[in-house]
Enzyme design. Structure first.
Site, PDB file in Angstrom:
ATOM      1  N   SER A   1       0.827  -1.211   0.000  1.00 13.48           N
ATOM      2  CA  SER A   1       0.000   0.000   0.000  1.00 13.48           C
ATOM      3  C   SER A   1       0.863   1.263   0.000  1.00 13.48           C
ATOM      4  O   SER A   1       1.737   1.426  -0.838  1.00 13.48           O
ATOM      5  CB  SER A   1      -0.955  -0.048   1.203  1.00 13.48           C
ATOM      6  OG  SER A   1      -1.919   0.974   1.128  1.00 13.48           O
ATOM      7  N   MET A   2       0.637   2.164   0.981  1.00 14.83           N
ATOM      8  CA  MET A   2       1.422   3.389   1.068  1.00 14.83           C
ATOM      9  C   MET A   2       2.903   3.091   1.286  1.00 14.83           C
ATOM     10  O   MET A   2       3.769   3.898   0.937  1.00 14.83           O
ATOM     11  CB  MET A   2       0.883   4.248   2.208  1.00 14.83           C
ATOM     12  CG  MET A   2       1.635   5.538   2.454  1.00 14.83           C
ATOM     13  SD  MET A   2       0.952   6.427   3.872  1.00 14.83           S
ATOM     14  CE  MET A   2       2.222   7.674   4.120  1.00 14.83           C
TER      15      MET A   2
ATOM     16  N   ASP B   1      -8.947  -3.037  -6.040  1.00 23.74           N
ATOM     17  CA  ASP B   1      -8.891  -4.024  -4.960  1.00 23.74           C
ATOM     18  C   ASP B   1      -9.764  -3.641  -3.769  1.00 23.74           C
ATOM     19  O   ASP B   1      -9.583  -4.161  -2.670  1.00 23.74           O
ATOM     20  CB  ASP B   1      -7.449  -4.248  -4.506  1.00 23.74           C
ATOM     21  CG  ASP B   1      -6.793  -3.006  -3.901  1.00 23.74           C
ATOM     22  OD1 ASP B   1      -7.507  -1.999  -3.648  1.00 23.74           O
ATOM     23  OD2 ASP B   1      -5.570  -3.027  -3.661  1.00 23.74           O
TER      24      ASP B   1
ATOM     25  N   HIS C   1      -7.665  -5.307  -0.631  1.00 22.92           N
ATOM     26  CA  HIS C   1      -6.438  -4.528  -0.467  1.00 22.92           C
ATOM     27  C   HIS C   1      -5.622  -4.952   0.751  1.00 22.92           C
ATOM     28  O   HIS C   1      -4.389  -5.083   0.664  1.00 22.92           O
ATOM     29  CB  HIS C   1      -6.797  -3.044  -0.367  1.00 22.92           C
ATOM     30  CG  HIS C   1      -5.621  -2.139  -0.236  1.00 22.92           C
ATOM     31  ND1 HIS C   1      -4.736  -1.920  -1.271  1.00 22.92           N
ATOM     32  CD2 HIS C   1      -5.158  -1.403   0.818  1.00 22.92           C
ATOM     33  CE1 HIS C   1      -3.791  -1.078  -0.871  1.00 22.92           C
ATOM     34  NE2 HIS C   1      -4.019  -0.764   0.388  1.00 22.92           N
TER      35      HIS C   1
END
Length: 623
Positions: free
Chosen positions: A283-284, A527, A578
């Site tokens: 992710s980030m 996602d 996700h």
């Protein structure tokens, strides 16, 4: 006995359940023999059908939880005394629930626990039987939800929270419910400096405990850690590089020396093992890692020189990386909303607004500058104009290109329909000066259309998180693997209207339901959190454009369709969600193969039209 302990005893029983630890199969594969991906059927434990009575038990327990939550919201209007409710003997309350429902709940929970235990080690044990073992040191860079933040402040306001997590634990839930003002004061950064407020000190939890579970029972990285352990990984050759995701990357280094410490961990890992490292980001965390790849080699910053990445990093596993942002991040800082809030029922909306109003949520999101890295990157070239978007689908009635739409465009608060670029300008115009300063000093969301621009941007740290304005390292031996889920509806554009709240001005138009619009939200591909264009464009096309990858770094894409187990709360071993994808069997299999030096055997896997969409993006090779 605490509320949690009581619930655990009544539903789970007194005995603890340890994972089944079967003996490891003997390796059966000779060196050099081809290694293939394990089939889903061998990894997935079939879930038995639930009876109607079990479904009733879930409904009944959900109703009980709803009553407790409703009691809290009613407290705001002095209907129920919450303090009295907190002293309620839950044994007496559960005794009032029919025995059949309680027994079914125990059975249901036991089944879920057995499923989790089965999945935990099966992938690693299977690969171990094929001769795969720990080779490269592994360093994991988590995302937002998977990094706990704990208090280290010693001022009077913070002493009750010392070393307790105010993000990622039940302590967070308790503080948020019973001491909201103090929780907000701790979780928000100083609006002018982007650092700790006076007297407050929150830091990222460290070690594997920082990211294995969000709260008790809600796993994040734990399944990956368990499977890595079966190949021989432990704290000597695996490390979690947790960070305070609220900070911009510049402040992350300034306050915590995060990138300096990450560089040292990587260098030490190679020195002690003799192998280059595998970096695993989610992710980030993928954006943070991309920034690091620039920082570590830049003169006056990491000072590693132009060959550092090639010398120390074997592979980068990019899991569900929000490389071009997450569109829901925009609505969070604009109006404190996203699909999850827009599509609540009327009672839930009432409770949420009384507890944490939109303007409070906006203030919190804006006072976390790190979160604004998730604003969409690439402008209209990636996300479309007023008539067209690269990921528009056949027979789609309204283009995704108009990102923010207004039914009535008659004021400065509700202007004409806006593209992504226009939406960014609208946010800057309608936000506080301190927020504008934080964003403009930390990030850039544009596109570099020439090699000269890309090379010039290498000297500007504001550009280092944007893969469309900077290039990959000059590391010809580096390998990048892009693994992400697809097939789960994801927020793509929105319909707004004016709001009477003078602190917000606009809100998602939840009354709008027709065609592709569901309560003001239009869903696209992705996602469930990050759109397909953000997950996939750089991997499928962007990094195949020479100026963004002049060294020819190898890129492999493996898309995983969202095929959830309808009876599993987390989607089961084939989810593409996700966050839940971190427990997906095939993802764990892929990660272990790369870590074990078998990544070359992985073949690309496309199940969406991302390559076709990418060809329509208005970013081209240099003439």
């Amino acid at each position: 006995m605490s509320t949690y302990s009581t619930m655990r005893r009544r539903f789970l029983g007194d005995s603890s359940s340890e994972p089944s630890r079967a003996s490891s199969p003997n390796p059966t594969v000779r060196d050099g023999e081809a290694v293939t991906l394990v089939s889903t059927s061998k990894l997935r434990k079939l879930t038995q059908k639930r009876s109607k009575r079990r479904q009733l038990s879930v409904f009944g327990l959900g109703g009980l939880l709803g009553i407790l939550i409703a009691a809290f919201f009613a407290q705001q209007h002095h209907v129920i005394n919450l303090e009295g409710l907190m002293d309620l003997n839950l044994d007496t309350l559960f005794d009032a629930i029919p025995a059949g429902i309680v027994n079914d709940a125990k059975d249901l929970t036991r089944h879920e626990r057995e499923t989790v235990n089965y999945d935990s080690f099966t992938v690693g044990l299977h690969l171990q039987s094929q001769g795969v073992k720990a080779q490269h040191p592994v360093i994991m860079i988590p995302g937002v939800i998977s990094t706990g933040l704990e208090s280290w402040g010693t001022e009077e306001v913070s002493r009750q929270y010392f070393r307790k997590r105010l993000w990622g634990s039940w302590s967070m839930m308790r503080a948020l419910v019973l001491d909201k003002a103090s929780w907000k004061k701790h979780i928000m950064l100083d609006k002018l400096t982007g650092l700790d407020p006076p007297g407050i000190k929150l830091r990222a939890a460290q070690g594997f405990d920082a990211a294995d579970f969000f709260i008790t029972g809600y796993w994040i990285w734990s399944k990956i850690l368990e499977n890595l352990a079966t190949l021989g990984y432990d704290p000597s050759n695996a490390f979690t590089a947790a960070y305070d995701w609220r900070l911009s990357c510049e402040k992350l280094e300034l306050r915590d020396h995060y990138f300096t410490r990450l560089k040292a961990h990587i260098e030490t890992a190679k020195k002690t093992s003799g192998e280059k490292v595998v970096l695993v980001s989610h992710s980030m965390g993928s954006q943070v890692l991309f920034y690091f790849l620039h920082w570590v080699e830049a003169a006056g910053y990491g000072d590693g020189g132009p060959k550092w990445v090639d010398d120390y990093v074997d592979s980068w596993i990019n899991i569900s990386g929000s490389l071009l942002g997450a569109l829901k991040g925009y609505t969070a800082v604009l109006s404190g909303e996203m699909k999850d809030t827009a599509q609540l029922n009327a009672f839930a909306v009432y409770g949420l607004e009384k507890f944490l109003a939109k303007h409070e949520r906006v203030e919190i999101f804006r006072a976390m500058p790190g979160a604004s890295s998730m604003l969409p990157i690439g402008g209209n070239a990636v996300w479309g104009n007023k008539t067209f978007a690269p990921d528009d689908r056949f027979n789609q009635t309204v283009s995704y290109g108009t990102f923010i739409n207004f039914q009535e465009s008659n004021s400065t608060q509700s202007p004409a329909n806006l593209t992504v670029e226009e939406s960014h300008a609208y946010l800057m115009k309608n936000s506080e000066t301190w927020y504008q300063d934080q964003v403009r000093s930390s990030y850039s969301y544009g596109v570099a259309h020439s090699r000269a621009e890309v090379e010039s941007n290498a000297k500007d740290p504001r550009k280092w998180m944007n893969p469309l304005e900077t290039r990959l390292p000059l590391a010809p031996h580096l390998k990048i693997y892009c693994f992400y889920g697809v097939g789960k509806p994801t927020e793509r554009s929105y319909w707004y209207r004016e709001d009477r709240d003078p602190l917000i001005n606009v809100t998602i138009d939840t009354s709008l339901v027709y065609g592709d619009i569901d309560r003001g939200v239009i869903m696209g591909e992705g996602d469930g959190t990050v759109p397909l264009m953000s997950n996939g464009y750089m991997c499928a096309k962007g990094w195949r454009i020479n100026r963004y990858n002049p060294a020819g770094v190898s890129i492999k894409v493996y898309e995983m369709p969202h095929e959830p187990d309808r009876f599993s709360a987390r989607g089961g071993p084939n989810t593409g969600d996700h966050v839940d994808i971190l427990g997906r069997a095939s993802l764990n299999d892929l990660i272990l193969r790369v870590a074990g030096g078998k990544g070359d055997h992985i073949e690309e896997n496309y199940v969406t039209n991302i390559r076709e969409y990418s060809e329509k993006v208005k970013i081209y090779e240099d003439p």
